[in-house]
Design a protein around this motif. Structure first.
Motif, PDB file in Angstrom:
ATOM      1  N   UNK A 159       0.861  -1.133  -0.018  1.00 61.05           N
ATOM      2  CA  UNK A 159      -0.047   0.094  -0.047  1.00 61.05           C
ATOM      3  C   UNK A 159       0.713   1.285  -0.084  1.00 61.05           C
ATOM      4  N   UNK A 160       2.049   1.174   0.849  1.00 64.44           N
ATOM      5  CA  UNK A 160       3.107   2.388   0.598  1.00 64.44           C
ATOM      6  C   UNK A 160       3.522   2.515  -0.759  1.00 64.44           C
ATOM      7  N   UNK A 161       3.989   1.313  -1.385  1.00 61.13           N
ATOM      8  CA  UNK A 161       4.652   1.451  -2.845  1.00 61.13           C
ATOM      9  C   UNK A 161       3.373   2.305  -3.493  1.00 61.13           C
ATOM     10  N   UNK A 162       2.071   1.584  -3.468  1.00 60.81           N
ATOM     11  CA  UNK A 162       1.118   2.081  -4.403  1.00 60.81           C
ATOM     12  C   UNK A 162       1.125   3.655  -4.028  1.00 60.81           C
ATOM     13  N   UNK A 163       0.952   4.183  -2.790  1.00 60.38           N
ATOM     14  CA  UNK A 163       0.899   5.473  -2.669  1.00 60.38           C
ATOM     15  C   UNK A 163       2.077   6.352  -2.979  1.00 60.38           C
ATOM     16  N   UNK A 164       3.319   5.794  -3.172  1.00 58.26           N
ATOM     17  CA  UNK A 164       4.642   6.546  -3.652  1.00 58.26           C
ATOM     18  C   UNK A 164       4.343   6.462  -5.020  1.00 58.26           C
ATOM     19  N   UNK A 165       3.830   5.467  -5.721  1.00 58.66           N
ATOM     20  CA  UNK A 165       3.510   5.433  -6.993  1.00 58.66           C
ATOM     21  C   UNK A 165       2.746   6.453  -7.535  1.00 58.66           C
ATOM     22  N   UNK A 166       1.570   6.738  -6.737  1.00 58.94           N
ATOM     23  CA  UNK A 166       0.907   7.535  -7.298  1.00 58.94           C
ATOM     24  C   UNK A 166       1.232   9.027  -6.675  1.00 58.94           C
ATOM     25  N   UNK A 167       2.324   9.194  -6.353  1.00 60.62           N
ATOM     26  CA  UNK A 167       2.988  10.513  -6.212  1.00 60.62           C
ATOM     27  C   UNK A 167       3.065  11.027  -4.674  1.00 60.62           C
ATOM     28  N   UNK A 168       2.640  10.276  -3.764  1.00 64.47           N
ATOM     29  CA  UNK A 168       2.717  10.591  -2.295  1.00 64.47           C
ATOM     30  C   UNK A 168       4.176  10.937  -1.612  1.00 64.47           C
ATOM     31  N   UNK A 169       4.473  12.032  -1.108  1.00 62.96           N
ATOM     32  CA  UNK A 169       5.702  12.155  -0.565  1.00 62.96           C
ATOM     33  C   UNK A 169       5.915  11.208   0.696  1.00 62.96           C
ATOM     34  N   UNK A 170       7.097  10.635   1.426  1.00 59.99           N
ATOM     35  CA  UNK A 170       6.997   9.997   2.607  1.00 59.99           C
ATOM     36  C   UNK A 170       6.127  10.456   3.661  1.00 59.99           C
TER      37      UNK A 170
ATOM     38  N   UNK B  87      -0.672  -0.480 -11.869  1.00 58.04           N
ATOM     39  CA  UNK B  87      -1.546  -1.465 -11.449  1.00 58.04           C
ATOM     40  C   UNK B  87      -1.033  -2.434 -10.735  1.00 58.04           C
ATOM     41  N   UNK B  88      -1.129  -2.714  -9.543  1.00 61.27           N
ATOM     42  CA  UNK B  88      -0.350  -3.681  -8.581  1.00 61.27           C
ATOM     43  C   UNK B  88      -1.042  -5.059  -8.885  1.00 61.27           C
ATOM     44  N   UNK B  89      -0.268  -6.180  -8.832  1.00 60.88           N
ATOM     45  CA  UNK B  89      -0.792  -7.435  -8.911  1.00 60.88           C
ATOM     46  C   UNK B  89      -2.043  -7.365  -8.032  1.00 60.88           C
ATOM     47  N   UNK B  90      -1.805  -7.507  -6.516  1.00 60.97           N
ATOM     48  CA  UNK B  90      -3.138  -7.427  -5.959  1.00 60.97           C
ATOM     49  C   UNK B  90      -3.857  -6.206  -5.512  1.00 60.97           C
ATOM     50  N   UNK B  91      -3.466  -5.198  -6.496  1.00 60.15           N
ATOM     51  CA  UNK B  91      -4.147  -3.976  -6.640  1.00 60.15           C
ATOM     52  C   UNK B  91      -3.978  -2.966  -5.666  1.00 60.15           C
ATOM     53  N   UNK B  92      -3.492  -3.386  -4.429  1.00 59.31           N
ATOM     54  CA  UNK B  92      -3.016  -2.473  -3.386  1.00 59.31           C
ATOM     55  C   UNK B  92      -4.036  -1.235  -3.097  1.00 59.31           C
ATOM     56  N   UNK B  93      -5.349  -1.579  -3.168  1.00 62.78           N
ATOM     57  CA  UNK B  93      -6.342  -0.579  -2.956  1.00 62.78           C
ATOM     58  C   UNK B  93      -6.286  -0.167  -1.299  1.00 62.78           C
ATOM     59  N   UNK B  94      -6.336   1.031  -0.978  1.00 55.85           N
ATOM     60  CA  UNK B  94      -6.435   1.468   0.239  1.00 55.85           C
ATOM     61  C   UNK B  94      -7.529   1.116   1.010  1.00 55.85           C
ATOM     62  N   UNK B  95      -7.578   0.147   2.226  1.00 54.40           N
ATOM     63  CA  UNK B  95      -8.899  -0.469   2.599  1.00 54.40           C
ATOM     64  C   UNK B  95      -9.371   0.651   3.523  1.00 54.40           C
ATOM     65  N   UNK B  96      -8.901   1.716   3.911  1.00 57.18           N
ATOM     66  CA  UNK B  96      -9.550   2.581   4.928  1.00 57.18           C
ATOM     67  C   UNK B  96     -10.287   3.825   4.017  1.00 57.18           C
ATOM     68  N   UNK B  97      -9.985   3.861   2.819  1.00 57.78           N
ATOM     69  CA  UNK B  97     -10.491   4.757   1.934  1.00 57.78           C
ATOM     70  C   UNK B  97     -11.648   4.093   0.847  1.00 57.78           C
ATOM     71  N   UNK B  98     -12.714   4.842   0.549  1.00 57.98           N
ATOM     72  CA  UNK B  98     -13.751   4.418  -0.439  1.00 57.98           C
ATOM     73  C   UNK B  98     -13.042   4.305  -1.733  1.00 57.98           C
TER      74      UNK B  98
END
Lengths: 259, 362, 288
Positions: A159-170, B87-98
């Motif tokens: 999830x942190x990788x995903x956030x970084x990938x979307x442009x989120x700073x540390x 687009x991640x393999x298991x999607x890595x969607x943030x579970x605490x966000x809608x």
């Protein structure tokens, strides 16, 4: 097999009664006319009114709350750091975790004595507020850490990788993704810190110096057969109600995270 | 430098990476044009995931190399400052966000105003055929829906390159087919450059403009799907493309594109598919797809071999038959479903249906 | 060099720093507290010199016996908690379906954790006293003709007092280890023909052993060091470790108290040894 199981489950129910019946009895006596007789009877609120006008317990209560708040804060910060750091460590993970959990393996009175001796002789700390905070922290931190590790060890770093990938700073990754997801563990750590400190006795006996906490006050009052005892019934009834409320909150919190 | 031609979407030069003693990437060269859909295939451990993680910035190549996106060097930039979205393999969607908050996330961290990012998220969800689902929780979505949300979340930031890590990996077969077509259509309309990693051969052949086959960190072949399938340059690529019936021998004649190899059981003809022109006398391989074997060879089949039927598996439209030959087990797909167990069969294939290439040192 | 995100933001460094602080504020004092046992000192003034006098005193004053008596009581309480706690933990982990009953039991198991120790002891003292409800009921039913004296200020009272607060400590870790068992294993065991008792013996117990070990530690240790229960319910008939530690430290005999602590540590080590051996034996597949 089924019979044995029934007997054992009844036994465990019996042990739970062993915890609760005396506490309820105490509550019953606290509104009784003659609590020192050991039997309830004749409803009265006179002891609660007396407790309200008695000031002896107020300073210990304030000290206990102050210490518990400090311990809660320390537990949250330390558990957050260790909870995030430990799963990312390799060789050092197991020894450091064991070192953090060590206080669970030492009886309270022994810990109290050793911390007193160590602080007094080696570190030169004077006994008082901070030695109480420190010794309570030593007791509560293992529980806070476990509460945190339950959450962090299941945390998906993708999830942190995903956030970084979307442009989120540390910083954004920490505050927007990691922190909200770790919140249940963090609140659990704080609750453990507060409640375990608030009811801590065996370590406090050794490191309290001139400070009196609520459990120390209670213990002193309970050990001596003084006329204050009915007030102690009331005080402890109130404390039990508060503890129960806090536990309900904690269960609710755990329930929400497991869902 | 020539300023008039736009630089390609991605340039990778001599990129090398290792985990301790294990080489993950070995001097990989790659160039991707704008609007192209490139698929990287390879078995697990071939380095395809490492390559993708390096493109996104999650890892830094520790054995040197260069990486340019849109002509700009990228290796010094952290992932949050690279113009790519994954687009991640298991999607890595943030579970605490809608759903909506997930899609908006990339815009939120860029400081886009709330009304604007709402509108763009709604638009992205619309494109992914999930209109009006903003308020849903991630836990309430099906696997296919999650994948669409992950696509919407990545596309909404308008990345220069969209990276797909096994995008179909977690989906079941019918859903895959539908989404393959959909992603391909979407990519053509939006003109996005897409690099996807997969180990699914069919998906790679169906979706891509170009295919890169990785093996042990090296680029084994880089060509169109048709070329890779019909003219695999190495025995490994041939095997990976399903040309699993293989034999080795010495290349004997070369001329006019017709090649033969000489083996202990005679001479076999085929199409040359090596990277360099064939040289007689060198070691070569012959590979042929199971579908191309015929159990009742006629005169057209210049290549013929005998084999004992070991096992036959009924597969509905035909049978998969295992034949034991002197070159090992050959597999044929037969149209007829009669039992052949234990019999010796003569089978064959045409020279146009099989490929011959250089046998590499390995 | 750009490090991978999520692994780069100093969490490991912070943990290292915390561990170092923990070493100074916790491990160092604990260790030095132990070393005090072999030092000479007068009151709060330490003199650097080796001495085994504290240990000689321990033997001479019979405090070694105190350690054994307390260990026996703590062991008894742990065994009782294990015997009655395991079925409850199993029920919670496997059979409890009704949300309400389960939440109620959880609540019952959480609250004792945060009760004031003196409040508990005081309440139990009221229950068991000569004029208390237990004796009243017994007298009323003509089961006894005069109040039962050994209900309070006795080893029995100490045992009862230690049972309640430590019971949840046994259940939590066992419950956790039981929930980690893949539910399919229960079906598999049954499918392979194992009776419930065979499943328990051959599968559940070995897999739950880490939890049982943790539960025993979490029960035995607090029971061993409890000072409130012996004080409020024991009535001074039997001396327990906490009494000795308190007495020694009140008389500023820190070397003696510390020597007693080292004996407790040695005892804990001895008790843990068989557990770890058992665990290693179970972890290793039978070879021959």
């Amino acid at each position: 097999m089924a019979t044995l199981r029934f007997v054992l489950l009844s036994g465990s129910a019996g042990i739970l009664l062993l915890i609760y019946v005396p506490v309820l009895w105490l509550a019953l006596l606290s509104v009784g006319a003659e609590p020192l007789s050991g039997l309830p009877g004749g409803f009265t609120t006179v002891w609660y009114l007396a407790l309200a006008s008695n000031r002896n317990w107020v300073q210990p209560a304030i000290s206990s709350i102050e210490i518990a708040l400090c311990v809660a804060l320390l537990c949250m910060l330390a558990a957050l750091a260790a909870g995030r750091g430990l799963p990312r460590m390799r060789r050092a993970r197991v020894p450091i975790t064991l070192a953090f959990l060590l206080p669970l393996g030492i009886p309270g009175t022994v810990t109290g004595l050793m911390l007193f001796a160590g602080y007094r002789f080696v570190l030169g700390i004077h006994m008082g507020f901070w030695s109480l905070v420190l010794s309570h922290f030593v007791w509560a931190f293992p529980f806070a850490l476990i509460s945190m590790l339950v959450v962090t060890s299941r945390f998906d770093h993708g999830l942190l990788d995903a956030a970084a990938d979307l442009g989120a700073s540390p910083r954004q990754r920490f505050w927007q993704i990691e922190c909200p997801l770790l919140m249940p563990g963090l609140v659990g750590a704080g609750l453990f810190g507060f409640l375990l400190s608030f009811t801590e006795l065996p370590r406090s006996i050794f490191v309290s110096g001139a400070i009196q906490t609520l459990p120390l006050f209670n213990w002193a009052e309970a050990s001596t057969q003084s006329s204050q005892v009915p007030l102690i019934f009331c005080l402890n009834t109130l404390l039990t109600v508060l503890s129960t409320a806090a536990s309900v909150a904690m269960i609710g919190l755990l329930g929400r995270t497991t869902r | 430098m020539d300023q008039t031609t736009p630089s390609p979407a991605l340039q990778v030069e001599r990129l090398s990476h290792a985990y301790g003693q294990v080489t993950a990437l070995d001097a990989v060269e790659l160039a991707v044009d704008r609007g192209e859909l490139l698929t990287i295939v390879g078995p697990s451990g071939s380095g395809k995931t490492s390559l993708l993680r390096i493109l996104a910035g999650f890892e830094t190549p520790n054995r040197g190399g260069r990486l340019r996106i849109g002509g700009k060097d990228m290796l010094d930039l952290p992932p949050d400052r690279r113009p790519v979205a994954t687009v991640f393999q298991h999607y890595a969607l943030f579970p605490h966000l809608s759903v909506g908050e997930n899609v908006e996330y990339g815009l939120r961290v860029r400081g886009v105003s709330r009304p604007q990012r709402r509108a763009r998220a709604a638009e992205a969800l619309e494109i992914m055929r999930l209109p009006g689902r903003e308020a849903r929780r991630i836990g309430q979505l099906s696997g296919g829906e999650r994948q669409r949300v992950a696509f919407a979340r990545a596309l909404v930031t308008e990345p220069d390159i969209l990276l797909l890590d096994e995008p179909m990996g977690a989906l079941d077969e019918p859903l895959r087919r539908a989404l393959e077509a959909e992603i391909r259509g979407l990519q053509r309309t939006l003109g996005t450059t897409v690099i996807q990693v997969t180990h699914g051969r069919e998906e790679a052949l169906a979706m891509s403009d170009r295919l890169v086959v990785l093996r042990a960190g090296r680029v084994e072949q880089d060509a169109t799907p048709r070329t890779v399938f019909e003219r695999p340059v190495t025995r490994f690529v041939a095997g990976f493309m399903g040309l699993t019936n293989q034999m080795t021998g010495r290349i004997v004649s070369a001329g006019n594109g017709q090649v033969s190899i000489e083996t202990a059981s005679g001479r076999f003809d085929g199409q040359w598919s090596g990277a360099a022109p064939a040289r007689p006398g060198t070691h070569g391989f012959l590979a042929v797809h199971p579908e191309k074997l015929r159990l009742d060879p006629d005169g057209a089949c210049s290549n013929q071999l005998e084999g004992r039927v070991v096992q036959a598996f009924y597969q509905g439209l035909g049978s998969r038959i295992e034949l034991e030959t002197e070159f090992g087990v050959f597999i044929a797909i037969s149209g007829c479903n009669e039992s052949l167990g234990g019999t010796i069969n003569r089978f064959g294939w045409t020279a146009g249906d099989c490929v011959i290439g250089n046998l590499d040192a390995t | 060099m750009v490090r991978a995100p999520g692994r780069s933001d100093g969490a490991v460094a912070q943990t290292g720093l915390l561990a170092a602080g923990w070493g100074v504020a916790v491990l160092l004092p604990l260790l030095s507290g132990l070393l005090l046992a072999i030092m000479q000192h007068r009151g709060l003034h330490l003199r650097w010199g080796f001495s085994l006098a504290a240990y000689r005193d321990l033997v001479a004053t019979g405090r070694i016996g105190v350690v054994l008596d307390t260990a026996w009581m703590a062991a008894l309480v742990s065994v009782l908690c294990l015997v009655f706690g395991f079925p409850l933990a199993l029920w919670l982990a496997r059979d409890a379906r009704s949300g309400f009953a389960m939440q109620l039991v959880w609540l019952c198991l959480t609250v004792p954790f945060f009760l004031d120790p003196s409040a508990r002891g005081l309440a139990l003292r009221l229950m068991l006293s000569a004029g208390g409800p237990v004796n009243s009921v017994l007298l009323h039913l003509h089961l006894v003709h005069q109040p039962v004296r050994w209900l309070l200020f006795s080893d029995f009272a100490v045992m009862i007092g230690l049972l309640g607060p430590n019971f949840p400590n046994m259940i939590w870790p066992i419950y956790l280890s039981l929930t980690l068992i893949d539910p399919a294993l229960f079906d598999a065991s049954r499918d392979l023909g194992a009776s419930p008792s065979q499943t328990l013996r051959l599968m559940i117990l070995p897999l739950a052993l880490p939890g049982i070990l943790a539960g025993v530690i979490m029960t035995f240790i607090p029971a061993l060091g409890d000072n409130v229960v012996p004080d409020l319910l024991g009535g001074g008939r039997t001396e327990y470790i906490a009494d000795s530690v308190m007495a020694l430290s009140t008389s500023m005999n820190y070397a003696g108290a510390s020597a007693l602590a080292t004996v407790v540590f040695a005892l804990l080590g001895l008790l843990l040894l068989p557990f770890f051996t058992l665990r290693r034996m179970l972890a290793r597949p039978a070879t021959a």
